[in-house]
Design a protein around this motif. Structure first.
Motif, short mmCIF file in Angstrom:
data_model
loop_
_atom_site.label_atom_id
_atom_site.label_comp_id
_atom_site.label_asym_id
_atom_site.label_seq_id
_atom_site.Cartn_x
_atom_site.Cartn_y
_atom_site.Cartn_z
N VAL A 59 0.97 -1.14 0.19
CA VAL A 59 -0.13 0.07 0.09
C VAL A 59 0.84 1.28 0.02
CG1 VAL A 59 -1.65 1.20 1.19
CG2 VAL A 59 -1.94 -1.25 1.31
N PRO A 60 0.79 2.32 -0.91
CA PRO A 60 1.58 3.37 -1.03
C PRO A 60 0.72 4.24 0.16
CG PRO A 60 0.21 3.51 -2.78
CD PRO A 60 -0.23 2.16 -2.11
N ILE A 61 1.82 5.10 0.98
CA ILE A 61 1.31 6.13 1.65
C ILE A 61 1.96 7.34 1.54
CG2 ILE A 61 1.22 6.76 4.37
CD1 ILE A 61 0.73 3.85 4.72
N VAL A 62 0.83 8.43 1.47
CA VAL A 62 1.60 9.79 1.30
C VAL A 62 1.14 10.59 2.46
CG1 VAL A 62 1.26 11.81 -0.20
CG2 VAL A 62 1.05 9.62 -1.39
N THR A 63 2.28 11.37 3.07
CA THR A 63 1.73 12.00 4.21
C THR A 63 1.35 13.52 3.97
OG1 THR A 63 4.23 12.58 4.56
CG2 THR A 63 3.32 11.02 5.95
N MET A 64 0.45 14.02 4.53
CA MET A 64 -0.03 15.35 4.23
C MET A 64 -0.88 15.91 5.37
SD MET A 64 -3.54 14.25 2.01
CE MET A 64 -2.45 13.34 0.93
N ARG A 65 -1.16 17.25 5.45
CA ARG A 65 -1.64 17.90 6.53
C ARG A 65 -3.10 18.69 5.90
NH1 ARG A 65 1.12 18.30 11.28
NH2 ARG A 65 3.18 17.49 10.77
N LEU A 66 -4.04 18.91 6.62
CA LEU A 66 -5.02 19.38 6.47
C LEU A 66 -5.01 21.04 6.80
CD1 LEU A 66 -8.08 19.11 5.56
CD2 LEU A 66 -8.98 18.63 8.00
N GLU A 67 -5.38 21.68 5.74
CA GLU A 67 -5.15 23.26 6.12
C GLU A 67 -6.43 23.99 6.21
OE1 GLU A 67 -2.37 24.76 3.03
OE2 GLU A 67 -0.80 24.48 4.67
N ARG A 68 -7.61 23.25 5.71
CA ARG A 68 -8.64 24.20 5.69
C ARG A 68 -9.95 23.18 5.53
NH1 ARG A 68 -10.79 28.93 2.53
NH2 ARG A 68 -9.31 28.30 0.67
N ILE A 69 -10.85 23.67 6.25
CA ILE A 69 -12.25 22.91 5.95
C ILE A 69 -13.30 23.88 5.45
CG2 ILE A 69 -14.00 21.34 6.79
CD1 ILE A 69 -12.17 20.41 9.05
N ASN A 70 -13.67 23.75 4.46
CA ASN A 70 -14.45 25.15 3.73
C ASN A 70 -13.65 26.25 4.23
OD1 ASN A 70 -16.43 23.32 2.79
ND2 ASN A 70 -17.57 23.38 4.72
N ASN A 71 -14.30 27.16 5.31
CA ASN A 71 -13.62 28.18 5.72
C ASN A 71 -12.76 28.17 6.91
OD1 ASN A 71 -14.24 29.87 3.17
ND2 ASN A 71 -16.42 30.18 3.91
N ILE B 92 -18.23 16.99 9.57
CA ILE B 92 -17.79 17.26 8.17
C ILE B 92 -18.73 16.55 7.26
CG2 ILE B 92 -15.97 16.87 6.18
CD1 ILE B 92 -14.04 16.86 8.45
N GLU B 93 -19.49 17.09 6.39
CA GLU B 93 -20.35 16.62 5.62
C GLU B 93 -20.00 16.42 4.05
OE1 GLU B 93 -23.25 16.17 7.00
OE2 GLU B 93 -23.21 17.39 8.70
N THR C 138 -15.54 21.13 1.45
CA THR C 138 -14.29 21.16 0.61
C THR C 138 -13.20 21.16 1.70
OG1 THR C 138 -15.39 22.73 -0.87
CG2 THR C 138 -12.87 22.35 -1.11
N LEU C 139 -12.25 20.22 1.45
CA LEU C 139 -11.10 19.95 2.44
C LEU C 139 -9.78 20.48 1.48
CD1 LEU C 139 -11.68 16.40 3.73
CD2 LEU C 139 -12.71 18.76 4.77
N GLY D 63 4.23 20.35 0.78
CA GLY D 63 4.26 21.67 0.02
C GLY D 63 3.31 21.84 -1.07
N ALA D 64 2.65 20.81 -1.81
CA ALA D 64 1.66 20.92 -2.69
C ALA D 64 0.36 21.07 -2.14
CB ALA D 64 1.89 19.96 -3.97
N PRO D 65 -0.38 22.28 -2.71
CA PRO D 65 -1.65 22.44 -2.35
C PRO D 65 -2.62 21.39 -3.03
CG PRO D 65 -1.22 24.20 -3.42
CD PRO D 65 0.03 23.55 -3.37
N ILE D 66 -3.76 20.65 -2.35
CA ILE D 66 -4.62 19.80 -3.34
C ILE D 66 -5.94 20.31 -2.51
CG2 ILE D 66 -5.51 17.84 -3.79
CD1 ILE D 66 -2.72 16.36 -3.85
N THR D 67 -6.98 20.62 -3.58
CA THR D 67 -8.38 20.82 -3.30
C THR D 67 -9.19 19.54 -3.25
OG1 THR D 67 -8.00 23.25 -3.92
CG2 THR D 67 -10.07 22.37 -3.45
N THR D 68 -9.82 19.26 -2.26
CA THR D 68 -10.65 17.96 -2.56
C THR D 68 -11.94 18.13 -2.02
OG1 THR D 68 -10.20 17.25 -0.31
CG2 THR D 68 -8.61 16.63 -1.83
N THR D 69 -12.79 17.30 -2.30
CA THR D 69 -14.18 17.40 -1.74
C THR D 69 -14.82 16.15 -1.26
OG1 THR D 69 -16.73 17.88 -2.43
CG2 THR D 69 -15.17 17.04 -4.10
#
Lengths: 846, 233
Positions: A544-556, A623-624, A628-629, A635-641
């Motif tokens: 299983v590949p694993i990528v570490t990341m941090r959450l910066e924002r949930i909606n606003n 979180i519904e 948007t998360l 270092g690279a931002p990713i926008t998800t829903t």
């Protein structure tokens, strides 16, 4: 109207009346002695611990200030560290495999790379003692003593950590603020920081904790620190501890421990109180004649009642004093019992506060329980002087009796509120206790009724007599079943919980499920490791590949807005934690979509990426679907829903994730891998682990065997402490039994003497008594086990979320032990009834 | 002479197993201060119930009881207890001494209940009167039946009662001891001028009183003055 007699007369009458009953009265309170002893022992422990924590506060932390994070320090943090002045040490902690070349043993440990003179207060306790300082001077390591024992290694041997081999400079006995239990879960290995780089373990994706320890030149201005620096630290994802906060943390966890043990002691005390109430009920029944005479001579109901209340309060007080003395003695042994859970060394000393608390609680609660039978004294009619048969029991509908029940409940509630610190928990505890008592009383009543209804007439005479004794007038069957049964239920439930937990882990790897997880595999190592695994004849059940990341924002909502607005429902760690995320196009068989739709592939350039969240994680953080998360992937931002929510079965040894990405997004991101395999036996596992550690020193291995053995050790230690405390309940139950046998001995003697006069042999009397106690023990054990089965099932079903299969053999063993003890105690205390000539007995006892 | 005890249409009914059982029915009599009276009748006739109601140990279901002019019917148990302590003395068939108190302490209790002080010498004097001056520190179980009943007598007179109720006072004693107890009762009674009501099966004992009330089935069947009454009158 006649003037009321002075209070001194009531005292005098209480004293006079007790003259011929003192030994019996002391027998009544004997049942509360153990409960109070347990309570005083725990209270004393708490007092001593708090004093000791205050005294050793600085050495709990080992420094004036600690800063820590799982993120590498950035400029602001480094600048802050420089500005604080004084002395500074740095530590990096992570888990890794270590390998002992001497015998090829390897194990997952907690590595601590240290630079500087930490600890500034207290010591790293080592053997030899000089090693705590000298290991920093070369390629040396301090290795936890249990680890050395496990692999039969000693100072002077080698240990390999990553790519480097270190000389074991000493065996680590304890580190500042460390409990023994923590060390047994994750043994510690200290290294000098200068060799960390060369171990090759500081790779991308490695989970590392960064720590700074400071010895400051001048005392820390806590207020200024909290106001000026704390917000910056939080923003940077760092937290801190001062001597004061460490002291509070330690005190808090000690409070949790002692609160729990105090509640267990309190249950023993409550059981004892039931014993007191039951004994006093018999006492009151015997006193009806004397009360009637007093009433006849002009005593008011209240005066007669007060005479006996004074007696009971005094003996309750005396019992509490005896209990407190015993508790102080027991307390001397508690540090040895709890040493694995205590962060400081403890020299027990007498705690007067604990003694006073114990005496107060014991006196009040025993008096409250004694009030239940005592209130009926107010209603004893003087007519009893004329007609001995007139013993009306008007007390049952007496409103005062309900008042006493209310007072008891209030006291239990108040006491548990003091222990637990919250009304809700206190209410739950009080209700739980009340339900357990009522359930046992209910089971007892049902069993006795069933026996009466279906009385086995075909039994021989002795069997019928023994069984019928359970429901003759003045019997204490229900009380004894409740008291002995609750102790039994306690022990059996503890045992079941232990089994449930172990089963849950061992069952998590079914026949074909993986039982070993390898993690921290770098992308370049994956293929080789797969090859090595297959070479050893082991199946690769997934990588299983694993990528570490941090959450910066949930909606606003950001980390900063969450800090400022305490009304937001999200948990505080949601932005500071590191997320380990995987990506795939299908769900695993431990996952199920509960809401929304799973999309396994993300189309490039189609806007926000649809991710799937674990349902409980989403629910806890409100979180519904459609939210948007915003993630930061190194270092690279990713926008998800949020495209879907999943339920996850966490009970398996496999990789499960809070956040799941579809394929097509993270493939190019820096990542490491996890490999799952199933190893059939211990030897194969050891061989495989050796091979992996030698070839891939950065790869860590968790095998189910290790998890199970750690869990088993942990449960054994925790279980021993709880069983020790629950033992007070069991022994209290037996003391109540002894008291009840002795109190009702006169009645039994009369019956036995009558039977012997009519021609019964000593042997027959012996059988009748033995059978009666056997039936009593069996019913109590049965009731206790029934209650424990229900409790265990409820715990398994609602709390541990797993199946519960009762282990019949251990339960049967407990039942037999309880029966055996009951019979022994019953027979021992009735020996005068059996062994001596009827006339001699009657002359003495009448 | 003023009446010390006045019962009018007194009845007592018990509820038993859903049925009511009338033990006493329409009993009326008046007793003058200083008089002596025996209540006689077969077992189960209601003698003891009548004694209990007259002494304020229980409340009548119907009718009224006046003791020394005090109406007992409306009183609570505690109020009646106070009346008993002030005006009534008791002697029982089975002595009814408090087993955990010494003889002397048993005699002192009624006075202590009134809150009186310095009563030891009075209690000792009473024990001397009943011939037990040297047994004051003994417990009831260390005394014979006759001695226990003498302690009980001393206790009954300790609060200088206006009326003394005795329930089969010699029922548990042998003939010789009975005679001595009866002598003591009548002597002390005469000396203190106390009214005496006793329940007995013993016709000889009954005949020593001034009046015999016979009851049967809960009703008075005869109320006769004895020769003693005639002589006294």
């Amino acid at each position: 109207m006649k003037p009321a007699p002075p209070f001194s007369w009531l005292l005098q009458m209480a004293w006079r009346d007790s003259r011929r009953n003192r030994s019996r009265l002391l027998l009544f309170v004997s049942s509360i002695i153990l409960g109070i002893a347990a309570l005083v022992a725990i209270y004393s422990l708490r007092e001593n611990m708090q004093a000791e924590v205050d005294r050793q506060a600085a050495s709990l932390l080992g420094a004036d200030l600690e800063l820590r994070s799982n993120k590498a320090p950035e400029t602001r943090i480094l600048r802050l560290a420089d500005s604080l002045g004084g002395q500074r040490s740095e530590e990096r902690d992570f888990t890794s495999m270590v390998y002992f070349p001497k015998n090829g043993g390897s194990r997952l440990v907690q590595v601590r790379a240290l630079e500087g003179n930490f600890p500034y207060y207290g010591e790293l306790e080592t053997e030899p003692a000089a090693a705590s300082r000298s290991f920093r001077n070369g390629r040396n390591a301090l290795v936890d003593q249990t680890l050395l024992l496990q692999f039969d290694a000693k100072p002077g041997d080698s240990v390999k950590v990553g790519n480097l081999t270190f000389r074991v400079a000493g065996s680590l006995l304890s580190a500042p603020g460390q409990t023994g239990i923590a060390a047994s879960v994750a043994p510690i290995v200290y290294l000098p920081m200068q060799y960390l780089e060369a171990t090759g373990l500081m790779q991308k994706g490695s989970r590392i904790n960064y720590k700074y320890f400071f010895k400051l030149d001048k005392p820390l201005n806590t207020e200024r620190f909290e106001k000026g620096i704390e917000p910056m630290l939080e923003k940077e994802g760092w937290s801190y501890d001062t001597v004061e906060s460490q002291k509070e943390d330690t005190n808090r966890s000690l409070r949790d421990l002692t609160q729990f043990l105090a509640l267990v002691s309190f249950i023993a005390l409550l059981l004892g109180c039931i014993g007191v109430a039951s004994a006093i009920q018999i006492y009151v029944r015997e006193k009806i004649g004397a009360v009637a005479i007093l009433r006849c001579l002009g005593a008011a109901g209240k005066e007669a009642f007060l005479i006996y209340l004074i007696q009971i309060i005094v003996i309750g007080f005396l019992g509490a004093i005896v209990g407190a003395v015993l508790g102080t003695v027991i307390q001397q042994f508690l540090p040895a019992l709890l040493q694995d859970f205590l962060p400081v060394d403890l020299e027990p000393s007498i705690s007067w506060k604990a003694i006073l608390q114990g005496i107060l609680v014991g006196t009040i609660i025993s008096a409250l329980f004694a009030l239940l039978p005592l209130v009926s004294i107010r209603n004893v009619s003087p007519l009893n002087t004329l007609r001995a048969s007139l013993q009306q029991d008007a007390g049952k509908r007496d409103p005062v009796r309900w008042l006493v029940y209310g007072l008891i409940l209030l006291f239990v509630l108040g006491f548990s509120r003091l222990q637990l610190g919250s009304w809700n928990n206190a209410l739950a505890f009080t209700l739980g206790i009340a339900v357990a008592f009522l359930a046992l009383a209910g089971i007892a009543a049902l069993l006795v009724r069933t026996i009466r209804r279906f009385f086995p007439q075909s039994l021989p005479f002795t069997g019928r007599q023994g069984l019928a004794n359970l429901f003759r007038p003045n019997n204490q069957t229900t009380i004894l079943i409740v008291v002995i049964g609750l102790g039994t239920a306690f022990i059996c439930t503890l045992f079941s919980i232990q089994t449930i937990l172990l089963n849950r882990v061992s069952r998590s790897a079914g026949e074909q499920q993986p039982n070993t997880v390898l993690f921290d595999i770098q992308p370049g190592q994956k293929e080789q490791l797969v090859a090595l695994t297959q070479q050893q004849g082991l199946p690769v059940q997934g990588t299983v590949p694993i990528v570490t990341m941090r959450l910066e924002r949930i909606n606003n909502i950001t980390g900063e807005s969450l800090l400022k607005d305490s009304t937001l429902p999200q948990q505080s760690w949601i932005f500071s934690r590191e997320y380990r995320v995987t990506f795939r196009d299908t769900l695993s068989d431990s996952e199920k979509i509960s809401k929304g739709k799973w999309q396994g592939k993300a189309a490039a350039g189609a806007g926000a990426i649809p991710v799937s969240l674990e349902a409980r994680f989403a629910e806890r953080n409100k979180i519904e679907l459609g939210d948007t998360l915003y993630f930061n992937v190194q270092g690279a931002p990713i926008t998800t829903t949020v495209g879907s929510l999943r339920t996850v079965d966490w009970n398996r040894i496999q990789t499960n994730f809070l956040v799941l990405f579809p394929t097509g997004v993270l493939e190019a991101a820096p990542q490491f891998h996890v490999l799952l395999t199933r190893i059939p036996g211990k030897e194969v596992s050891a061989r495989y682990q050796q091979a992996v550690v030698r070839q891939f020193p950065n790869v860590s291995i968790i095998d189910l065997g290790l998890v199970l053995s750690v869990l088993d050790k942990l449960l054994e230690k925790v279980g021993f402490v709880i069983r020790f405390m629950a033992g007070f309940s069991i022994v209290t139950g037996l003391v109540v039994l002894i008291a009840s046998v002795l109190i009702s001995r006169y009645q039994r003697m009369q019956e036995s003497v009558l039977l012997r006069t009519l021609g019964a042999s000593r042997k027959q009397i012996f059988y009748i008594i033995a059978l009666e106690y056997f039936f009593l023990g069996a019913l109590a054990a049965l009731a206790g086990i029934a209650l424990s089965l229900v409790a265990s099932w409820l715990l398994a079903h609602y709390f541990f979320d797993t199946e519960f299969t009762p282990q019949l053999l251990p339960l049967l063993t407990v039942a037999l032990a309880i029966c055996g003890l009951t019979v022994l105690i019953g027979l021992f205390n009735s020996r005068t009834v059996v062994n001596r000539p009827p006339l001699e007995v009657l002359r003495e006892e009448v | 002479m003023a009446s010390i005890l006045d019962l009018q249409s007194v009845g007592k009914t018990y509820q038993s197993g859903g049925r009511s059982l009338t033990v006493l029915d329409q009993v009326s009599f008046t007793l003058e201060e200083g008089a002596t009276m025996a209540i006689v009748g077969p077992s189960g006739s209601g003698k003891t119930t009548l004694l209990g109601l007259a002494a304020g140990l229980d409340r009548a279901s119907t009718g009224s009881v006046l003791l020394n002019g005090i109406a007992l019917d409306k009183m609570s148990e505690d109020q009646r207890a106070a009346v008993r302590n002030q005006h009534v003395g008791f002697i029982f068939q089975n002595f009814q001494l408090l087993p955990t108190l010494t003889a002397l302490e048993n005699v002192m209790v009624p006075l202590e209940l009134r809150g009186e002080r310095n009563i030891k010498s009075r209690a000792q004097a009473l024990l001397q009167k009943v011939g037990l001056a040297d047994r004051g520190h003994h417990y009831p179980l260390q005394l014979s039946g006759g001695e226990q009943q003498r302690v009980s007598l001393a206790r009954a007179f300790s609060n200088q009662p206006r009326i003394l109720f005795a329930d089969e006072p010699t029922g548990n004693l042998d003939a010789e001891t009975s005679d001595r107890i009866i002598e003591l009762i009548f002597d002390l009674n005469r000396e203190a001028g106390t009214t005496l009501v006793l329940v007995t099966h013993d016709s000889e004992l009954a005949s020593r009183t001034g009046r015999i009330l016979r009851i049967k089935g809960g009703r008075i069947v005869s109320d006769e003055a004895t020769l003693n009454q005639a002589l006294a009158g």
